[in-house]
Write a protein that holds these residues in place. Structure first.
Motif, mmCIF file in Angstrom:
data_model
loop_
_atom_site.group_PDB
_atom_site.id
_atom_site.type_symbol
_atom_site.label_atom_id
_atom_site.label_comp_id
_atom_site.label_asym_id
_atom_site.label_seq_id
_atom_site.Cartn_x
_atom_site.Cartn_y
_atom_site.Cartn_z
ATOM 1 N N UNK A 125 -15.051 -29.908 -12.540
ATOM 2 C CA UNK A 125 -16.238 -29.389 -11.855
ATOM 3 C C UNK A 125 -16.241 -27.869 -11.945
ATOM 4 N N UNK A 126 -17.428 -27.305 -12.082
ATOM 5 C CA UNK A 126 -17.589 -25.844 -12.102
ATOM 6 C C UNK A 126 -18.236 -25.434 -10.787
ATOM 7 N N UNK A 127 -17.519 -24.644 -10.004
ATOM 8 C CA UNK A 127 -17.949 -24.358 -8.636
ATOM 9 C C UNK A 127 -18.593 -22.983 -8.518
ATOM 10 N N UNK A 128 -19.897 -22.974 -8.253
ATOM 11 C CA UNK A 128 -20.626 -21.714 -8.081
ATOM 12 C C UNK A 128 -20.746 -21.378 -6.607
ATOM 13 N N UNK A 129 -19.608 -21.032 -6.029
ATOM 14 C CA UNK A 129 -19.596 -20.687 -4.604
ATOM 15 C C UNK A 129 -18.399 -19.799 -4.325
ATOM 16 N N UNK A 130 -18.197 -19.485 -3.054
ATOM 17 C CA UNK A 130 -17.082 -18.623 -2.661
ATOM 18 C C UNK A 130 -15.771 -19.285 -3.102
ATOM 19 N N UNK A 131 -14.860 -18.485 -3.635
ATOM 20 C CA UNK A 131 -13.682 -19.068 -4.298
ATOM 21 C C UNK A 131 -12.699 -19.793 -3.368
ATOM 22 N N UNK A 132 -12.784 -19.560 -2.053
ATOM 23 C CA UNK A 132 -11.924 -20.283 -1.111
ATOM 24 C C UNK A 132 -12.113 -21.793 -1.229
ATOM 25 N N UNK A 133 -13.300 -22.189 -1.665
ATOM 26 C CA UNK A 133 -13.645 -23.604 -1.805
ATOM 27 C C UNK A 133 -12.714 -24.324 -2.772
ATOM 28 N N UNK A 134 -12.201 -23.576 -3.742
ATOM 29 C CA UNK A 134 -11.355 -24.199 -4.767
ATOM 30 C C UNK A 134 -10.071 -24.739 -4.159
ATOM 31 N N UNK A 135 -9.523 -24.010 -3.191
ATOM 32 C CA UNK A 135 -8.281 -24.481 -2.570
ATOM 33 C C UNK A 135 -8.535 -25.791 -1.830
ATOM 34 N N UNK A 136 -9.642 -25.841 -1.091
ATOM 35 C CA UNK A 136 -9.976 -27.061 -0.354
ATOM 36 C C UNK A 136 -10.088 -28.252 -1.317
ATOM 37 N N UNK A 137 -10.811 -28.035 -2.425
ATOM 38 C CA UNK A 137 -11.045 -29.133 -3.365
ATOM 39 C C UNK A 137 -9.754 -29.546 -4.085
ATOM 40 N N UNK A 138 -8.958 -28.549 -4.481
ATOM 41 C CA UNK A 138 -7.709 -28.872 -5.203
ATOM 42 C C UNK A 138 -6.733 -29.598 -4.281
ATOM 43 N N UNK A 139 -6.755 -29.265 -2.991
ATOM 44 C CA UNK A 139 -5.866 -29.932 -2.036
ATOM 45 C C UNK A 139 -6.296 -31.389 -1.849
ATOM 46 N N UNK A 140 -7.612 -31.595 -1.701
ATOM 47 C CA UNK A 140 -8.107 -32.954 -1.450
ATOM 48 C C UNK A 140 -8.070 -33.827 -2.697
ATOM 49 N N UNK A 141 -8.243 -33.202 -3.871
ATOM 50 C CA UNK A 141 -8.341 -33.983 -5.112
ATOM 51 C C UNK A 141 -7.386 -33.424 -6.167
ATOM 52 N N UNK A 142 -6.070 -33.633 -5.972
ATOM 53 C CA UNK A 142 -5.087 -33.028 -6.880
ATOM 54 C C UNK A 142 -5.199 -33.530 -8.329
ATOM 55 N N UNK A 143 -5.871 -34.663 -8.529
ATOM 56 C CA UNK A 143 -5.981 -35.179 -9.897
ATOM 57 C C UNK A 143 -7.249 -34.738 -10.609
ATOM 58 N N UNK A 144 -8.063 -33.924 -9.932
ATOM 59 C CA UNK A 144 -9.290 -33.427 -10.571
ATOM 60 C C UNK A 144 -9.166 -31.915 -10.770
ATOM 61 N N UNK A 145 -9.979 -31.377 -11.687
ATOM 62 C CA UNK A 145 -9.918 -29.934 -11.980
ATOM 63 C C UNK A 145 -11.174 -29.250 -11.456
ATOM 64 N N UNK A 146 -10.975 -28.121 -10.805
ATOM 65 C CA UNK A 146 -12.097 -27.343 -10.282
ATOM 66 C C UNK A 146 -11.964 -25.912 -10.784
ATOM 67 N N UNK A 147 -13.030 -25.398 -11.400
ATOM 68 C CA UNK A 147 -12.996 -24.032 -11.943
ATOM 69 C C UNK A 147 -14.064 -23.181 -11.261
ATOM 70 N N UNK A 148 -13.740 -21.921 -10.985
ATOM 71 C CA UNK A 148 -14.773 -21.059 -10.391
ATOM 72 C C UNK A 148 -15.777 -20.629 -11.457
ATOM 73 N N UNK A 149 -17.053 -20.650 -11.105
ATOM 74 C CA UNK A 149 -18.063 -20.114 -12.020
ATOM 75 C C UNK A 149 -17.911 -18.595 -12.071
ATOM 76 N N UNK A 150 -17.548 -18.002 -10.933
ATOM 77 C CA UNK A 150 -17.397 -16.547 -10.860
ATOM 78 C C UNK A 150 -16.214 -16.212 -9.959
ATOM 79 N N UNK A 151 -15.140 -15.701 -10.564
ATOM 80 C CA UNK A 151 -13.931 -15.322 -9.793
ATOM 81 C C UNK A 151 -14.256 -14.263 -8.748
ATOM 82 N N UNK A 152 -15.338 -13.484 -9.019
ATOM 83 C CA UNK A 152 -15.661 -12.381 -8.108
ATOM 84 C C UNK A 152 -16.485 -12.839 -6.902
ATOM 85 N N UNK A 153 -16.758 -14.126 -6.786
ATOM 86 C CA UNK A 153 -17.509 -14.611 -5.620
ATOM 87 C C UNK A 153 -16.549 -14.736 -4.426
ATOM 88 N N UNK A 154 -16.205 -13.606 -3.883
ATOM 89 C CA UNK A 154 -15.251 -13.549 -2.777
ATOM 90 C C UNK A 154 -15.969 -12.951 -1.576
#
Ligand code: 13P
Ligand code: SF4
Length: 302
Positions: A229-258
């Protein structure tokens, strides 16, 4: 050192009869130590039902304020009292009163990303997770004022095919993501769906596959057959998703969305907060009772 701080937080949490709530955009260490991590709607619901006498709210100021309104008998602490949401501060109660005077028959809906003073001036509150449902349930023959997020407002107007009177507020973090960021991410990870937050401008929403609240992003990741999944949102979201779904990949659309305000709460400040019982967030009773009505009306409609 970090483990030391975490142990002290856990010990103090028990001594103070406290629960730690964290928004999905908080730093990883805070999400990991929290009892519950969620979106604005889930956190509001949780704040209203917790048994503990102290809520340590790891989010931004309006979220702690909302918790204080929904749970007036609890002590609500915000580890960094300067973690405000710029969007929430883009409209004042005076400005909203002026707008209402220009549209005396309009129903007034505010995004939860607003101050208690502004909520107190509104008929309904909504979150990004229920804005479509809420506005969709309002009579079509009434004018609707929607504040303060013009992008969430334009998303709702477009999806429901109805005109809304919008305020020019916006999220300073989501507007930093560009269509070019999305295009580059798609090239790097072909086939992965692009998910943006409805606080993103229309151009981005049009370039994405989904516009979802952070809670809905978690639900989509759970239901979808996709593994990337490509996540176009604040990058903190990636930690939540990676924790809940360790077998799926989540990439930030923009690393600077902090969001710098979401990042102000740290483990050290959380510990300080529990040690000193600071900073207590309160809302004056007359404001709280009027703001509560707009929050209760939200629940009544849905
Ligand atoms: P949600 O988590 O409710 O989608 O809100 C996003 C946000 O920007 C909170 O400040
Ligand atoms: Fe406000 Fe945007 Fe930060 Fe959320 S991400 S707290 S809307 S500035």
């Amino acid at each position: 050192m970090t483990q030391d701080i975490i142990s002290k937080i856990q010990q103090l949490k028990a001594e103070r009869d406290a629960i730690i709530l964290a928004h999905n955009y908080q730093i990883a260490e805070i999400q990991d130590v929290a009892d519950f991590t969620g979106d604005s709607l889930e956190l509001s619901r949780k704040a209203a039902e917790v048994k503990e006498s102290v809520i340590v709210f790891c989010g931004v100021h309006f979220m702690a304020e909302t918790a204080a309104i929904l749970a007036p008998e609890k002590t609500v602490l915000l580890p960094d009292k300067n973690s405000g949401c710029p969007m929430a501060n883009m409209i004042t109660a005076d400005q909203l009163r002026e707008l209402k005077a220009q549209h005396p028959d309009a129903l007034v809906v505010c995004y939860v990303n607003s101050t208690a003073d502004v909520k107190a001036e509104c008929d309904y509150c909504c979150t990004s997770g229920n804005a479509l449902k809420l506005v969709g349930a309002l009579p079509r023959d009434r004018e609707i004022i929607f504040v303060p997020d013009r992008h969430l407002g334009s998303f709702v107007a477009e999806m429901l095919d109805r005109e809304l009177i919008l305020w020019p507020g916006y999220c300073a973090t989501h507007v930093r993501i560009t269509v070019e960021d999305i295009e580059k991410a798609r090239i790097a990870h072909p086939g992965a769906p692009v998910i943006v937050h409805p606080e993103c401008p229309k151009m981005l929403r049009d370039a994405a596959d989904y516009s979802l609240s952070t809670g809905q992003m978690v639900a989509l990741a759970a239901e979808s057959d996709c593994n990337e999944f490509l996540m176009g949102t604040e990058v903190g979201m990636l930690h939540r998703l990676k924790t809940d779904f360790p077998n799926k990949e989540f990439y930030p659309v923009a690393e600077h969305a902090v969001c710098p305000n979401m990042k102000k709460n740290t483990l050290e400040k959380l510990l300080w907060s529990l040690e000193n019982m600071e900073t207590v967030i309160t809302v004056p009773e007359d404001v709280a009772s009027r703001a509560l009505k707009s929050l209760e009306n939200m629940v009544a409609v849905l």
